[in-house]
Design an enzyme around this catalytic site. Structure first.
Site, short mmCIF file in Angstrom:
data_model
loop_
_atom_site.label_atom_id
_atom_site.label_comp_id
_atom_site.label_asym_id
_atom_site.label_seq_id
_atom_site.Cartn_x
_atom_site.Cartn_y
_atom_site.Cartn_z
N SER A 1 0.86 -1.17 0.00
CA SER A 1 0.00 0.00 0.00
C SER A 1 0.89 1.21 0.00
O SER A 1 1.98 1.16 0.50
CB SER A 1 -0.96 0.05 1.17
OG SER A 1 -0.63 1.00 2.10
N ILE B 1 -1.91 5.53 8.23
CA ILE B 1 -0.56 5.58 7.67
C ILE B 1 -0.23 4.25 6.99
O ILE B 1 -0.50 3.18 7.53
CB ILE B 1 0.49 5.84 8.77
CG1 ILE B 1 0.08 7.03 9.65
CG2 ILE B 1 1.87 6.05 8.15
CD1 ILE B 1 -0.02 8.34 8.95
N SER B 2 0.37 4.28 5.80
CA SER B 2 0.83 3.12 5.05
C SER B 2 -0.36 2.20 4.77
O SER B 2 -1.32 2.63 4.14
CB SER B 2 1.96 2.42 5.79
OG SER B 2 2.66 1.55 4.92
N LEU B 3 -0.36 0.95 5.23
CA LEU B 3 -1.54 0.11 5.01
C LEU B 3 -2.76 0.68 5.72
O LEU B 3 -3.90 0.34 5.40
CB LEU B 3 -1.29 -1.33 5.48
CG LEU B 3 -2.40 -2.33 5.17
CD1 LEU B 3 -2.62 -2.48 3.66
CD2 LEU B 3 -2.12 -3.69 5.81
N GLY C 1 -3.80 3.29 4.97
CA GLY C 1 -4.49 3.91 3.85
C GLY C 1 -5.57 3.02 3.26
O GLY C 1 -6.38 3.46 2.44
#
Length: 458
Positions: free
Chosen positions: A21, A271-273, A275
């Site tokens: 992601s 944040i990151s995954l 998302g």
């Protein structure tokens, strides 16, 4: 038609990264219908030529923005690490962390509270970095031991800091989720709340810089860890789940139970995954009033299938691919393990994925991860949404996942793509937090009505 072993080996060994992601944002750009094609540049070879080691070093260096790492300490530590060697990575970062833990202890004993606090924050970051590559053996006692050192050292720093906070336990099913609740002051005044959550491989202590930035702007801030993350996977052994609405609902329930939360202004930032996780939760949670998908993720299976089809021959639908993976095919596992033996990033991704999903093989991990999809769900998000992407994000080449999420939103939306002109094009803007926080918080402030005084009071 199942893909051949030869095809799997050709495609997975070179393309496995693009599924974690992505998300990062471009400052000063109008949101395009789709992000510009990513240039060929990648994470800079800082000390390491190994891409995964270079990226994780960049991620650790990013904490310097908030005083939770120092550049010289990081570079000196990295210079002693054997390229691509997970044991060497652990040993050197752990040694550095132990050193600055001791510096903090000595400073505190001598009455130097600020020096102790700063040393503790840095040591906590270095312990967290040390633990990162240990998950190939879930029974390795150093996983919990080093994570505990990181958390306790971080909490020792918090206890010396001026920002009011609470260590909280959020009711969730038959247990609780760990969290930190940071407040602008001790007044108990109801304020807009920013909920920040991590993703595939983070711990919530890494979110402290986001909390600090939120406090500066007048938000109370809640961070937490859910299934598959931080304490919840390491101690409670609860793996990831794709239906994250069942996590976000209890977190919001807890938030609105507090008298210091303005329940009409609750933002969620993933944040990151995260998302994927945060949008999934927001699609089912009408109490979320603004959403940041940082980095935007739409459908994990879409990328995996595209990678398999790239060489031709994988004539399957996503459903067929998932069903095949659920049979735990030997050819898939053999191909992945071969790729893991030759590529640090592929090894880490699959080892951590099996750890965090409680999966016994790469195929079992990917079958579970393919459930992470917003197909038919993204359209249900009602609140204003910021989707982030990075022009050189190696975890989402060409912004494919971020663009797909943006394109399927029906709510008020914006797509922000960070260029790499000043180093902000990487995953989640690690190494360029000044640009990152400025752009994302400005968008959030506008949507949350936080355009008045620095305290957030209008």
């Amino acid at each position: 038609m199942k893909p051949s072993r030869t095809l799997i080996m050709l495609t997975l060994s070179i393309a496995m990264f693009s599924v974690i992601s992505a998300g990062c944002t471009a400052i000063g750009q109008q949101p395009p219908a789709s992000p510009p094609a990513a240039p060929a540049s990648d994470c800079p070879a800082l000390v390491f030529t190994d891409r995964e080691f270079a990226f994780e070093l960049q991620r650790t260096l990013a904490a310097a923005y908030s005083g939770e790492a120092d550049i010289g300490e990081c570079l000196a530590t990295a210079s002693r690490i054997k390229e691509g060697d997970f044991e060497s990575w652990y040993c050197e970062w752990n040694r550095t962390a132990d050193n600055f833990r001791a510096v903090g202890d000595e400073s505190l004993a001598a009455g130097h509270r600020i020096t102790a606090m700063e040393a503790y924050y840095r040591a906590a970051t270095y312990y967290r970095t040390a633990e990162f590559f240990l998950h190939g053996n879930p029974a390795d006692p150093r996983i919990v031991e080093t994570w505990e050192k990181s958390r306790e050292t971080f909490r020792d720093a918090l206890a010396l800091d001026a920002v009011p906070y609470e260590i909280v336990a959020i009711p969730y099913e038959n247990t609780t989720l760990p969290g930190y609740f940071y407040t602008v002051d001790d007044s108990g005044t109801p304020r807009p709340l920013l909920i920040v959550q991590t993703g595939f491989d983070g711990c919530q202590e890494e979110l402290h810089p986001y909390a600090v930035e939120g406090i500066k702007r007048g938000y109370n801030v809640l961070t937490f860890e859910g299934p598959g993350q931080g304490e919840v996977i390491r101690v409670q052994r609860i793996p990831f789940r794709h239906d994250w609405e069942n996590v976000i609902g209890p977190v919001v329930d807890y938030a609105v139970s507090r008298p210091d939360v303005d329940e009409d202004r609750i933002a969620l930032w993933g944040i990151s995954l995260g998302g994927y996780l945060a949008p999934r939760g927001a699609a089912y949670e009408p109490r979320i009033t603004a959403l940041v998908a940082d980095a935007g993720t739409y459908d994990v299976g879409q990328t995996l299938l595209a990678n398999l089809q790239e060489g031709g021959g994988a004539n399957m639908t996503e459903i067929e691919l998932q069903e095949w993976l659920q049979t735990d095919p030997v050819e898939f596992n053999d191909a992945l393990r071969d790729a893991m033996a030759h590529d640090t990033g592929t090894r880490w991704l699959n080892e951590h994925g099996m750890f965090a999903f409680n999966a016994g093989s790469p195929a079992q991990f990917w079958a579970k991860w393919m459930e992470f999809s917003l197909v038919g769900i993204a359209e249900e998000i009602q609140c204003p949404t910021l989707v982030c992407a990075g022009a050189t994000d190696h975890l989402d080449p060409d912004g494919m996942q971020a663009t797909a999420l943006y394109d399927h939103l029906t709510c008020e939306r914006e797509l922000m793509v960070f260029s790499d002109d000043y180093g902000a094009g990487s995953h989640c803007q690690f190494g360029a937090f000044g640009q990152s926080f400025a752009a994302k918080f400005d968008w959030l402030d506008d949507k949350m009505g936080m355009t008045g005084s620095p305290s957030g009071e209008e």
